[in-house]
Design an enzyme around this catalytic site. Structure first.
Site, PDB file in Angstrom:
ATOM      1  N   ASP A   1      27.485  34.376  60.384  1.00  0.00           N
ATOM      2  CA  ASP A   1      26.068  34.722  60.528  1.00  0.00           C
ATOM      3  C   ASP A   1      25.322  34.492  59.222  1.00  0.00           C
ATOM      4  OD1 ASP A   1      25.727  35.927  63.301  1.00  0.00           O
ATOM      5  OD2 ASP A   1      27.469  37.028  62.567  1.00  0.00           O
TER       6      ASP A   1
ATOM      7  N   ASP B   1      31.566  32.182  55.921  1.00  0.00           N
ATOM      8  CA  ASP B   1      31.018  33.277  56.702  1.00  0.00           C
ATOM      9  C   ASP B   1      30.312  32.633  57.901  1.00  0.00           C
ATOM     10  OD1 ASP B   1      29.921  35.822  57.403  1.00  0.00           O
ATOM     11  OD2 ASP B   1      28.086  35.281  56.356  1.00  0.00           O
TER      12      ASP B   1
END
Length: 207
Positions: free
Chosen positions: A13, A11
């Site tokens: 953020d 991922d």
């Protein structure tokens, strides 16, 4: 943890960069300037949404005039990119961690709910541009996380099966998406004991 895996998907953020406060700041600045009364309670509700969904959320609560939803979304994205470039937000040890995986012949992917145009800014900030084999944004999916589409399509781009992928996520929404895609889920907790691990197979506190 990585037994029988061929690819590691990150991922963005909260994993590559500590950007939760950056997004909050950008959204507060932009939507407040449009007349929205941004509250902490409602901001928490928007954390797992795509930028498009966030703009729609605030517009439904406080309809503004003179600026389209697309323009408002673009203003937020531009501000986030500025803040990421300015702030010391790269996750500690993330480049050496990915570099080590790369040296062990794992394919490296990125799957984010954030707009595609932010990805190069983050990769530049973390000095990882040369380490990713494939990057994916929910811009090109019918639905963002927690829907599994972005993870399934990233695996397809990497030419691996979903079960051959391990995913590193920091949010419950992202973990749910990866688990629904049939992948091994590694929760990046940063030592946060309150994070939900219901979708996680393993957890790490730091890189």
């Amino acid at each position: 943890m990585l037994k029988d895996k061929k690819a590691i998907i990150f991922d963005m953020d909260g994993v590559l960069v500590e950007s939760e406060d950056i997004w909050k700041q950008a959204e507060y600045e932009i939507f407040s300037s449009l007349g929205v009364r941004v509250t902490e309670h409602d901001s928490k509700r928007t954390q797992s949404m795509t930028t498009e969904e966030v703009a729609q959320f605030w517009y439904q609560k406080f309809p503004w005039k003179g600026t389209t939803l697309k323009e408002a979304e673009e203003m937020v994205v531009q501000r986030v990119m500025e803040l990421i470039s300015m702030k010391d937000c790269a996750t500690l040890e993330i480049r050496p961690f990915i570099k080590k995986l790369k040296s062990q012949d794992y394919k490296i992917g990125l799957a984010t709910n954030s707009p595609e145009k932010i990805i190069p800014t983050v990769l530049k900030k973390t000095r990882t541009t040369d380490l990713f084999d494939m990057v994916s944004s929910a811009d090109f999916e019918m639905k963002g996380k927690p829907h599994p589409a972005i993870y399934l399509n990233t695996a397809k781009k990497l030419k691996v099966m979903p079960e051959e992928c391990a995913v590193i996520e920091d949010s419950e929404t992202g973990m749910e998406a990866a688990k629904k895609a049939g992948m091994t889920v590694i929760a990046y907790t940063k030592g946060n004991k309150d994070i939900s691990l219901q979708w996680a197979d393993y957890k790490i506190d730091r890189f």
